[in-house]
Scaffold this motif. Structure first.
Motif, PDB file in Angstrom:
ATOM      1  N   ASP A 127       9.840  -2.624 -11.146  1.00 24.81           N
ATOM      2  CA  ASP A 127       8.729  -3.093 -10.327  1.00 24.81           C
ATOM      3  C   ASP A 127       8.277  -4.487 -10.748  1.00 24.81           C
ATOM      4  O   ASP A 127       8.243  -4.812 -11.938  1.00 24.81           O
ATOM      5  N   HIS A 162       5.744   2.298  -2.069  1.00 23.38           N
ATOM      6  CA  HIS A 162       6.109   3.171  -3.187  1.00 23.38           C
ATOM      7  C   HIS A 162       5.948   4.644  -2.828  1.00 23.38           C
ATOM      8  O   HIS A 162       6.305   5.512  -3.600  1.00 23.38           O
ATOM      9  N   HIS A 179       0.823  -1.209   0.000  1.00 24.05           N
ATOM     10  CA  HIS A 179       0.000   0.000   0.000  1.00 24.05           C
ATOM     11  C   HIS A 179       0.851   1.249   0.000  1.00 24.05           C
ATOM     12  O   HIS A 179       0.393   2.308  -0.390  1.00 24.05           O
ATOM     13  N   ARG A 215       9.830  -8.394 -13.703  1.00 27.84           N
ATOM     14  CA  ARG A 215       9.859  -6.965 -13.421  1.00 27.84           C
ATOM     15  C   ARG A 215       9.862  -6.181 -14.726  1.00 27.84           C
ATOM     16  O   ARG A 215      10.394  -6.636 -15.727  1.00 27.84           O
ATOM     17  N   GLN A 216       9.266  -5.028 -14.731  1.00 28.84           N
ATOM     18  CA  GLN A 216       9.250  -4.190 -15.923  1.00 28.84           C
ATOM     19  C   GLN A 216       8.994  -2.745 -15.508  1.00 28.84           C
ATOM     20  O   GLN A 216       8.146  -2.498 -14.665  1.00 28.84           O
ATOM     21  N   PHE A 217       9.727  -1.859 -16.053  1.00 29.12           N
ATOM     22  CA  PHE A 217       9.678  -0.423 -15.745  1.00 29.12           C
ATOM     23  C   PHE A 217      10.111  -0.173 -14.293  1.00 29.12           C
ATOM     24  O   PHE A 217      10.085  -1.069 -13.465  1.00 29.12           O
ATOM     25  N   ASN A 218      10.480   1.033 -14.051  1.00 30.81           N
ATOM     26  CA  ASN A 218      10.849   1.374 -12.676  1.00 30.81           C
ATOM     27  C   ASN A 218      10.821   2.865 -12.456  1.00 30.81           C
ATOM     28  O   ASN A 218      10.803   3.654 -13.387  1.00 30.81           O
ATOM     29  N   ASP A 225       3.005  -5.961  -8.491  1.00 31.76           N
ATOM     30  CA  ASP A 225       2.840  -4.751  -7.690  1.00 31.76           C
ATOM     31  C   ASP A 225       2.154  -3.625  -8.454  1.00 31.76           C
ATOM     32  O   ASP A 225       1.931  -2.551  -7.905  1.00 31.76           O
ATOM     33  N   TYR A 226       1.822  -3.862  -9.699  1.00 32.24           N
ATOM     34  CA  TYR A 226       1.052  -2.874 -10.457  1.00 32.24           C
ATOM     35  C   TYR A 226      -0.431  -2.996 -10.093  1.00 32.24           C
ATOM     36  O   TYR A 226      -0.987  -4.100 -10.133  1.00 32.24           O
ATOM     37  N   PRO A 227      -1.068  -1.883  -9.756  1.00 29.37           N
ATOM     38  CA  PRO A 227      -2.503  -1.935  -9.406  1.00 29.37           C
ATOM     39  C   PRO A 227      -3.330  -2.595 -10.511  1.00 29.37           C
ATOM     40  O   PRO A 227      -4.237  -3.375 -10.216  1.00 29.37           O
ATOM     41  N   SER A 228      -3.015  -2.307 -11.765  1.00 31.68           N
ATOM     42  CA  SER A 228      -3.825  -2.885 -12.839  1.00 31.68           C
ATOM     43  C   SER A 228      -3.626  -4.395 -12.914  1.00 31.68           C
ATOM     44  O   SER A 228      -4.543  -5.139 -13.228  1.00 31.68           O
ATOM     45  N   LEU A 278      -5.629  -5.930 -10.126  1.00 29.87           N
ATOM     46  CA  LEU A 278      -7.060  -5.891 -10.424  1.00 29.87           C
ATOM     47  C   LEU A 278      -7.447  -6.916 -11.488  1.00 29.87           C
ATOM     48  O   LEU A 278      -8.559  -7.445 -11.477  1.00 29.87           O
ATOM     49  N   ARG A 279      -6.552  -7.218 -12.390  1.00 28.55           N
ATOM     50  CA  ARG A 279      -6.938  -8.154 -13.453  1.00 28.55           C
ATOM     51  C   ARG A 279      -6.858  -9.595 -12.990  1.00 28.55           C
ATOM     52  O   ARG A 279      -7.521 -10.452 -13.563  1.00 28.55           O
TER      53      ARG A 279
END
Lengths: 754, 754
Positions: free
Chosen positions: B455, B126, B123, B444-447, B459-462, B465-466
């Motif tokens: 990240d 980040h 939560h 991991r992808q992008f940071n 850990d991506y909210p999307s 959610l999916r």
């Protein structure tokens, strides 16, 4: 039942009244149409007229006993309902009165009702207990004319291409072994190159005609032959050749472009790495300039840094390798370098390792592979140097000083590929829809005991609802992508940033749409759809990955949303930001002022079918989502949260914004497209398709519109009913609509579609 | 920035306050938790307490400048955030105050806030610019314990089975040629039969243990090995053997059942015809009794009347053929007859033609074929005569006089197969989810430029959610199907009509869910998900057809809806009908009375997380849809429209009712299941999964709830936020939750999941 007799004047109206009142959907405007017709009908006595008007009172509808009498009268008339009549219900009425007598006046007022209420045979034929002479599709429209509208300016190149793929080489077949499949596809690619299709988008001096729009059109049509062919073709000519054309300079063009377009130099586009797919900027392969030898050394530094999923990797002689360019110890960012992979004997050159990616869910005719480079040296000239170069003195030089901007400029040249992927997805969806709808115009299942035949699948309301909006969407997306490519190719519009945003969004929603449509078609064909021979299975496997490659849809939608927000982006963290928001706020408030309870509960047909309403709804949604996203991001930033993390926190919001923006764009483009259709007859059909698309899309997001108070309950329900109604209204034309896609009969090999 | 210093009492609260205020979701109940903690915190001075309370005023939140100060304080603390701490935020706070000194009081009030607000590291980590020691998954729960809860009473049989498939024969591999694949699958089926799994559901005297529930459980687990194996197994033992067991009598059992269970007699279930899939009653194959020879003649009368898509058709020696039984010139309706297909040399017997169905989208290890019969004669004893027989005198006899009822009684015996199909779909979804989630806990992808690592996808909210609601749904459907099979097998409940309705609905929503889940997993794994080696591609191809076979989902949902309406159905067209509707109307009105504006806008966490709210919402939806469907049908019938056509006109309404009913059933079953979990620790986790499922399902239908006024805008939006929040709250346990499915490691062959 006591039998009632009616005067001939009334009798002729009874089939109409029965249809109107036994239907769910009697709106004020519909009643109006009928009232007007009655008033102008000179064949009626005054008494008839009074009686008919009395039966039109919405507050006091005719009692059920009356309806039963009507039904009884119709059933006992022994009159046959012939769907292929031009005005089937009017003709039916005429025969109820005259019993096929030769001299019987045709009542134009009845025809007026039939046309203006959009009454279609399948609205009512199941209501009557009379013999029905079915016609699966109306001949009011001609598929060829529809196809001509869709082909537009590209008719010649498309027709030529469709003719070329009649060659037996393109005959569809099952290929289970990847090696054998790849050989077939390679031959097909070479054949098309021989015919000049490979270089069609290249400049005239290099074997082409500079017709990128034509290229996109044939790319879509290629899906009717095979998905693997389409993608292999795209890799060779669009990605490999395209990178030389767009990122290279004259020396590269002179050396390689013509041979690439002729498929004499096979090549691949080596960008993605195992560890880096979406985040291209983070790729690890290095291209280090070595001043002593005037060479560039290409190297894969570590595990997961190999090139991955590279199409054409097993057949290629050369690769466009994307790597971090290091000059004089400094990383100048991602650049592309041409690296020979194999010699004339097709042996790998020293330092290069290629590994087959193996079997995939689909596209097994494309040879995807992994590539490793171990200190591979190439001459300095191999750097594709349009946007960044190494001088003779061995220093780095670029016209674009900002490395960020340089990177995005390079990637921007690849936007054409995204349009093509979306078009290929659309082609797949069209093909699946054509198969499923042709099948459902032949396949019967279940029946009413009264009828002799079982019902056609296409006559089930649920079947109409699952397929018709998808057909309408195909038309909308066709126009949107065609126009998008025209804009992309228009050199008078030099700022391609907006195009990039728009393409990112359209590619996402259209490739998702394509997958959903193909899946719906598979299920709509039942077990038959599951057989490879019926083509839908292959389309499903092939199109699936379109949501991922050339940019993952979720990543692209965020890119689109950020593009929409970009006008404010420059202002983030600065004083100007809040004033921009305030401005947008005002505009939104202006818009909101029109959303009063009357508007949000307006349900008459004129309003719901009016493109103004659709445009307003889509515009409202995009603006509202933009504003609220911007506000939320601003609030986070004000609390000291870095913008990267603020964007992360509104990720799902951005996805919604990206979708909303793209749907609006597609619909608006389609409305403009329809306005240019010369014949009114066709314009009306296309308008109906647009209306169905718009209402269907609004319904999909009805929860959001309801939450915002933009739609009231009544309106939301009315839209749902209108979507179902429109599907039924389009039912007589559904066969022509899929034939209008122009899929050549020699490509329609599915046994269930023949 | 001017540096502010805080007293130690206040300082320890600052990380919490920063998390609370920089988050979107500060509700009254959450503020309450914090206020209470402050009041009970003896470590605070009065002044500290006043300051902290002042920062809790929702109407006057702390200014942004203050938040920036907090962030600055945290960032400069040089304290490390360790996710694997039991109370990571409390421990972090403690260290901010004490700087890792050995003697430092741990503040229980902080722990109280952390626990009661459900604050999870992901939560907030980040939000902080501090070093984070990541832990991809929490060890608070143990996957083995979760697996034990799911296995329930069937632990022994499941564990045994999972051990058996360790045999190298079950090692997953790529099979591209159907002939070779089918041989492998046949061997696997025979191996399992040798181990006794084929006859597990048969009675004791016939090699079995009468354990149909155990059969269903291993059927689901078989999907972890391979889809083709699962379906071939189901055809041989469930459909072919099952038809002998359920439709035959002792003579058939004695002759065939044991050998069928041992796979010594391979057989198929020949029901579907090319022309008749969903409409089984309309099949055309005839079984004509010939008194002179005391034989039954099986015959395929015309084109499209051949048996189609029959699994096991190429390997079978015998078929259970469904045909119209004609005795003494009279058609007695559909019955099953055992027909030998091949001799010992595996040559087709005279009059029989079998044709391979060819390649399919999936399940290519199953030998599906078409079968034609040309006047094939079998002895009278071959009639599976439990529900209808031919006497020695050559006349037809049945205990069930009504042919309709007889037909549905026969079909009803096959309901068990539908539960199994749904379980297999669920198994496929679990497998895909396990692969996708394990991948997203590594990939991991992008940071953010500040952090060192990119990240994690998870850990991506999307991404949360999916995937997370799909995991929650798997738990709910697991409990629903397990219970459904127990009810089906419970002989103390002789009326199976309700079970049939319920199974029809659950099969539909769960096989659709399975397809959606697998597709989402494919996309969530990007290109890696597209590679066959990672298993999702095969699952996608195999599970796809589950929506069609054993009953097309759209047809089944209408069956379910009609079952729900069946209590009124008997009353259709009779005087009693309106009184029933009136009764239902009253009940609905009673319910509606509770939907006042306060209720429809109640957004506090206690209410939204309360199963009472979920049950109420689901119950309301089912009742409302039942009532309105019944009313619409009644209105049509009153106007003289035949009931078949009236049902046709409300088809989409019935589909909605069927879904609503099934979701309610699944959720209610799950709530009961959770109540029986002994340990509170696990009960809480499962409750959270149930809550996520319920809110996710309500959100999916939010447009309908909004239209009805059941949800107000605020509540609808609050539910959306809660769904996202619950996904984040479950993030630390997501790894354990998919490991809890108990998929054996020897089946987890996907490289990205290892």
């Amino acid at each position: 039942m006591e039998k009632k007799t009616y005067s001939p004047g009334i009798l002729q109206y009874i089939p109409f009244f029965y249809v109107i009142w036994s239907d769910d959907l009697v709106s004020a405007s519909e009643i109006n149409v009928v009232q007007k017709a009655i008033n102008e009908d000179t064949s009626l006595s005054n008494q008839d007229r009074i009686q008919l008007h009395a039966w039109l009172d919405v507050k006091q509808p005719p009692p059920n006993g009356e309806l039963k009498q009507w039904k009884h009268t119709i059933s006992n008339s022994k009159v046959k309902l012939v769907e292929s009549d031009t005005y089937p219900l009017s003709t039916f009425s005429q025969n109820v009165v005259c019993h096929y007598k030769e001299v019987c006046p045709f009542n134009d007022q009845l025809k007026h009702i039939e046309v203006n209420l959009g009454i279609q045979p399948n609205h009512y034929n199941h209501l009557f207990d009379v013999e029905v002479e079915h016609e699966t599709t109306s001949h009011y429209y001609d598929a060829k004319e529809i196809d001509t509208i869709l082909k537009g300016r590209h008719a010649m190149v498309i027709d030529g291409f469709r003719e070329v793929v009649k060659n037996p080489l393109f005959k569809w077949d099952i290929h289970r072994t990847k090696e054998e499949f790849r050989e077939v596809v390679l031959k097909q690619v070479q054949f098309l190159a021989d015919k000049g299709y490979g270089s069609i988008a290249y400049p005239k001096g290099y074997g082409g005609t500079g017709d990128m729009e034509g290229y996109a059109a044939i790319f879509e049509n290629m899906m009717y032959v095979d998905g693997s062919l389409t993608i292999k073709f795209g890799v060779q000519f669009g990605l490999f050749g395209g990178s030389i054309q767009k990122l290279g300079t004259k020396k590269h063009h002179d050396h390689y472009l013509k041979r690439a377009g002729e498929a004499k130099l096979l090549g691949c586009f080596a960008m993605t790495e195992t560890g880096h797919g979406s985040n291209v900027r983070g790729i690890k392969t290095t291209a280090t300039y070595h001043q002593e030898t005037d060479c560039i050394i290409i190297h894969t530094p570590g595990k997961n840094d190999n090139k991955e999923y590279i199409g054409n990797a097993l057949h290629s002689k050369m690769a466009s390798v994307f790597a971090q360019l290091i000059v004089d110890g400094k990383n100048e960012g991602v650049h592309a370098v041409l690296v020979p992979l194999r010699n004339d004997k097709h042996e790998l050159l020293p330092g290069i390792v290629v590994e087959d990616n193996g079997y995939k869910l689909g596209l097994n005719g494309v040879d995807n592979g992994k590539i490793w480079f171990n200190q591979v040296s190439v001459p300095r000239e191999n750097l594709l140097n349009k946007y960044g170069d190494i001088t003779d003195e061995g220093t780095y030089y670029s016209d674009i000083k900002n490395p960020n901007k340089r990177f995005f400029t390079m990637l921007g040249t690849l936007v054409g590929g995204r349009i093509c992927v979306a078009r290929a997805g659309l082609g797949g969806a069209k093909m699946a829809l054509a198969v499923a709808i042709r099948h459902s115009l032949k396949r019967r299942q279940f029946n009413d005991s009264i009828k002799i035949q079982e019902d056609l699948l296409m006559d089930y309301p649920s079947h109409q609802l699952r397929l018709t909006p998808l057909v309408a969407s195909a038309y909308v997306y066709h126009a949107a992508l065609d126009n998008m490519m025209a804009v992309y190719c228009d050199d008078s519009l030099p700022d391609k940033r907006k195009v990039e945003t728009q393409v990112a969004g359209l590619k996402s929603i259209i490739t998702w749409y394509a997958n959903d449509a193909i899946q719906e078609c598979r299920e709509a064909c039942g077990g038959k759809g599951y057989l490879i021979e019926n083509r839908i299975a292959d389309l499903k496997g092939d199109v699936d990955i379109f949501t991922t490659f050339e940019g993952d849809n979720n990543v692209l939608l965020q890119l689109a949303a950020k593009g929409v927000l970009s006008d404010f982006k420059a202002e983030f963290n600065s004083a100007g930001f809040s004033s921009v928001l305030k401005l947008l706020g005002t505009q939104l408030t202006d818009k909101l002022a029109t959303i009063n309870p009357v508007y949000s509960n307006k349900v008459d047909k004129e309003h719901l079918y009016n493109p103004k309403f659709h445009r307003h709804a889509f515009d409202y949604r995009t603006r509202r989502l933009t504003y609220t996203a911007a506000m939320r991001i601003r609030d986070y930033i004000k609390k000291g949260i870095p913008s990267y993390q603020a964007f992360l926190k509104v990720q799902t919001h951005l996805l919604a914004l990206g979708k909303a923006y793209s749907v609006e764009l597609a619909y608006n483009t389609f409305v403009d497209f329809v306005a240019d259709i010369p014949a009114e007859k066709h314009r009306l059909l296309f308008q109906k398709l647009g209306t169905l698309y718009a209402l269907y899309e609004i319904r999909k997001d009805a929860d959001w519109f309801l939450e915002q108070g933009y739609l009231g309950s009544t309106k939301s329900k009315a839209i749902r009913q209108r979507v179902e109604r429109l599907c039924t209204e389009l039912r007589p034309h559904i066969g022509v609509l899929v034939d209008g896609f122009g899929i050549p009969e020699h490509c329609m090999t599915a046994p269930i579609a023949r």
